[in-house]
Scaffold this motif. Structure first.
Motif, PDB file in Angstrom:
ATOM      1  N   VAL A  33      -1.938  -2.999  18.564  1.00 12.06           N
ATOM      2  CA  VAL A  33      -1.608  -2.944  17.146  1.00 12.06           C
ATOM      3  C   VAL A  33      -1.301  -4.333  16.623  1.00 12.06           C
ATOM      4  O   VAL A  33      -0.467  -5.060  17.194  1.00 12.06           O
ATOM      5  CB  VAL A  33      -0.403  -2.002  16.905  1.00 12.06           C
ATOM      6  N   VAL A  34      -1.989  -4.713  15.534  1.00 10.04           N
ATOM      7  CA  VAL A  34      -1.742  -6.008  14.902  1.00 10.04           C
ATOM      8  C   VAL A  34      -1.203  -5.846  13.486  1.00 10.04           C
ATOM      9  O   VAL A  34      -0.773  -6.829  12.883  1.00 10.04           O
ATOM     10  CB  VAL A  34      -3.023  -6.865  14.869  1.00 10.04           C
ATOM     11  N   CYS A  35      -1.244  -4.642  12.936  1.00 10.80           N
ATOM     12  CA  CYS A  35      -0.695  -4.384  11.600  1.00 10.80           C
ATOM     13  C   CYS A  35      -0.039  -3.013  11.598  1.00 10.80           C
ATOM     14  O   CYS A  35      -0.633  -2.029  12.057  1.00 10.80           O
ATOM     15  CB  CYS A  35      -1.795  -4.455  10.539  1.00 10.80           C
ATOM     16  N   PHE A  36       1.176  -2.977  11.091  1.00 13.17           N
ATOM     17  CA  PHE A  36       1.928  -1.716  11.020  1.00 13.17           C
ATOM     18  C   PHE A  36       2.809  -1.842   9.780  1.00 13.17           C
ATOM     19  O   PHE A  36       3.876  -2.450   9.827  1.00 13.17           O
ATOM     20  CB  PHE A  36       2.770  -1.536  12.286  1.00 13.17           C
ATOM     21  N   ASN A  37       2.329  -1.317   8.646  1.00 11.27           N
ATOM     22  CA  ASN A  37       3.029  -1.607   7.391  1.00 11.27           C
ATOM     23  C   ASN A  37       4.269  -0.745   7.209  1.00 11.27           C
ATOM     24  O   ASN A  37       4.576   0.135   8.034  1.00 11.27           O
ATOM     25  CB  ASN A  37       2.074  -1.490   6.196  1.00 11.27           C
ATOM     26  N   LEU A  71       0.836  -1.202   0.000  1.00 16.65           N
ATOM     27  CA  LEU A  71       0.000   0.000   0.000  1.00 16.65           C
ATOM     28  C   LEU A  71       0.869   1.251   0.000  1.00 16.65           C
ATOM     29  O   LEU A  71       1.902   1.301   0.681  1.00 16.65           O
ATOM     30  CB  LEU A  71      -0.905   0.008   1.230  1.00 16.65           C
ATOM     31  N   PRO A  72       0.465   2.285  -0.749  1.00 15.48           N
ATOM     32  CA  PRO A  72       1.274   3.514  -0.789  1.00 15.48           C
ATOM     33  C   PRO A  72       1.175   4.350   0.483  1.00 15.48           C
ATOM     34  O   PRO A  72       2.053   5.152   0.773  1.00 15.48           O
ATOM     35  CB  PRO A  72       0.694   4.266  -1.991  1.00 15.48           C
ATOM     36  N   ASP A  73       0.071   4.190   1.231  1.00 18.75           N
ATOM     37  CA  ASP A  73      -0.125   4.962   2.455  1.00 18.75           C
ATOM     38  C   ASP A  73       0.164   4.099   3.676  1.00 18.75           C
ATOM     39  O   ASP A  73       0.162   2.864   3.614  1.00 18.75           O
ATOM     40  CB  ASP A  73      -1.566   5.485   2.541  1.00 18.75           C
ATOM     41  N   GLY A  74       0.389   4.777   4.782  1.00 18.41           N
ATOM     42  CA  GLY A  74       0.596   4.055   6.022  1.00 18.41           C
ATOM     43  C   GLY A  74      -0.684   3.386   6.489  1.00 18.41           C
ATOM     44  O   GLY A  74      -1.772   3.977   6.410  1.00 18.41           O
ATOM     45  N   LEU A  75      -0.565   2.152   6.979  1.00 17.55           N
ATOM     46  CA  LEU A  75      -1.724   1.397   7.484  1.00 17.55           C
ATOM     47  C   LEU A  75      -1.399   0.877   8.877  1.00 17.55           C
ATOM     48  O   LEU A  75      -0.406   0.187   9.082  1.00 17.55           O
ATOM     49  CB  LEU A  75      -2.054   0.229   6.558  1.00 17.55           C
ATOM     50  N   VAL A  76      -2.258   1.234   9.832  1.00 20.37           N
ATOM     51  CA  VAL A  76      -2.123   0.756  11.205  1.00 20.37           C
ATOM     52  C   VAL A  76      -3.473   0.167  11.603  1.00 20.37           C
ATOM     53  O   VAL A  76      -4.508   0.821  11.440  1.00 20.37           O
ATOM     54  CB  VAL A  76      -1.725   1.887  12.170  1.00 20.37           C
ATOM     55  N   VAL A  77      -3.464  -1.072  12.110  1.00 25.24           N
ATOM     56  CA  VAL A  77      -4.694  -1.733  12.532  1.00 25.24           C
ATOM     57  C   VAL A  77      -4.529  -2.181  13.971  1.00 25.24           C
ATOM     58  O   VAL A  77      -3.523  -2.803  14.331  1.00 25.24           O
ATOM     59  CB  VAL A  77      -5.025  -2.950  11.629  1.00 25.24           C
ATOM     60  N   ALA A  78      -5.539  -1.847  14.786  1.00 28.61           N
ATOM     61  CA  ALA A  78      -5.564  -2.294  16.178  1.00 28.61           C
ATOM     62  C   ALA A  78      -6.736  -3.244  16.379  1.00 28.61           C
ATOM     63  O   ALA A  78      -7.799  -3.067  15.772  1.00 28.61           O
ATOM     64  CB  ALA A  78      -5.677  -1.101  17.122  1.00 28.61           C
ATOM     65  N   ASP A  79      -6.565  -4.262  17.218  1.00 22.89           N
ATOM     66  CA  ASP A  79      -7.626  -5.249  17.423  1.00 22.89           C
ATOM     67  C   ASP A  79      -8.631  -4.751  18.450  1.00 22.89           C
ATOM     68  O   ASP A  79      -8.598  -3.587  18.880  1.00 22.89           O
ATOM     69  CB  ASP A  79      -7.023  -6.602  17.817  1.00 22.89           C
TER      70      ASP A  79
END
Length: 385
Positions: A55-59, A42-50
């Motif tokens: 945080v479970v995703c930090f690209n 992905l061109p943008d930053g992606l942060v996913v929290a459960d």
């Protein structure tokens, strides 16, 4: 752990090894964030929290934008891994409270926030719920740097400043002469009145041209430049412009036209083609020296196999354009060694040519001056082929 805390499906576009090596690799979450897609693509930053706020995703883009290693972010609370403040210095996650706030809220619109150290980022958030008003299962955050927006804002500010400067002079002249004529009409001779009115007319023409340039820029930037294609005689169009320049005081022997044919039929917007020719010839006369040579010849159309198009080359014998400036000739506000004008003409010329599906280049001419060459494809309507 994968995006959305679900197990990855058999990868179609991502190798299984990649999914195993990255704890936040591709997954098939029910929110559709990553079916077989690596977040690092992905061109943008992606942060996913459960659902617990960790945080479970930090690209990779998020790591680059925040200057935080992925390993330092995964597993940490969202507010610790991504410490954001608003422009007033208030802690962002405490204000928005995604897990404990209003149950009807689905996210946060994009806005400017601050990372530690005061660096601005554009942040948007989505709250993923299993059902309306249900508990938040995931918080998905997108991050973008502000550099592109800053460049756009600077470009707009420069455009406004340039336009204001260019408008001030003719409008001051128009206002001054009309006020003088209205106040002291009977004191001037007919010749004096004519001179002042001719000046007002010329300055009003400058304002009209500037407004037309602004409209053209707006349409080019938004991709809404309309073309009314019809058959165009490019040789006759060049002859008209040369006649207008000689009528304006240029020596007829300053122009040399070389037409090599037969030329293919050309379907284009005649007004836009006139705008391109007028700008290039005016630049050659104003900024160049010696003979201005216009060559018209068939040439392979850009992006089409064997189809022929029409190439027009305008060259002069002046000092030319410095090598280091050639890459900036078609950008906004570029001006040659002789100051004057808005610096928007060649930017508009490039936009018009490309809207026709053509190309335009600049180089050093045989006589040492600048050489502009544009190629237009035939663009004949399919119903006539």
């Amino acid at each position: 752990m994968a995006v959305g805390m679900s197990s990855p499906r058999p990868a179609h576009t991502t190798a299984p090894r990649a999914a195993e090596e990255k704890p936040d690799g591709p997954a098939a979450g029910p929110d559709g964030l990553g079916t077989g897609i690596d977040p690092d693509d992905l061109p943008d930053g992606l942060v996913v929290a459960d659902e617990s706020g960790h945080v479970v995703c930090f690209n990779a883009a998020a790591a680059r934008i925040t200057a935080t290693p992925r390993a330092d972010a995964i597993g940490r609370p969202l507010e610790a891994a991504l410490p954001l403040e608003d422009l007033k210095g208030k802690r962002w996650w405490a204000l928005t409270d995604p897990y404990g706030g209003l149950a009807t809220r689905n996210g946060q619109p994009e806005r400017n926030l601050l990372l530690p150290g005061g660096r601005e980022v554009l942040v948007a958030a989505r709250y993923v719920r299993e059902r309306p008003t249900g508990p938040v299962r995931r918080v998905v955050v997108s991050l973008r740097g502000t550099e592109a927006r800053r460049r756009t804002e600077r470009s707009h500010a420069e455009l406004i400043a340039t336009v204001a400067h260019e408008l001030r002079s003719p409008l001051t002249s128009v206002k001054g002469f009309t006020a003088t004529l209205l106040a002291k009409w009977e004191r001037f001779t007919d010749d004096q009145k004519r001179l002042m009115l001719e000046t007002v007319d010329a300055d009003a023409g400058r304002v009209t041209r500037l407004i037309a340039e602004l409209l053209d820029i707006s349409r080019i930037d938004s991709g809404r430049l309309e073309l009314r294609r019809q058959p165009v005689d490019i040789t006759a169009a060049v002859a008209r412009h040369i006649q207008a320049l000689t009528a304006g005081g240029q020596a007829p022997d300053r122009f040399r036209v070389r037409a090599r044919g037969p030329l293919p039929d050309l379907w284009a917007d005649p007004d836009k083609v006139d705008q391109v020719l007028g700008n290039l010839l005016e630049n050659a006369v104003r900024h160049g020296e010696g003979t201005v040579t216009i060559e018209i010849a068939p040439a392979p159309a850009p992006g089409t196999g064997d189809e022929m198009g029409t190439a027009v080359t305008v060259s002069d014998e002046g000092p030319g354009i410095p090598e280091e400036s050639m890459s900036r000739v078609f950008t906004r506000f570029w001006r040659g060694s002789k100051r004057g004008g808005t610096g928007l003409g060649l930017y508009i010329v490039k936009g018009i040519v490309e809207a026709h599906g053509g190309t335009i280049t600049v180089d050093r001419g045989p006589g040492g001056g600048a050489e502009f060459r544009f190629i237009l494809p035939v663009s004949m309507p399919a119903c006539l082929v």
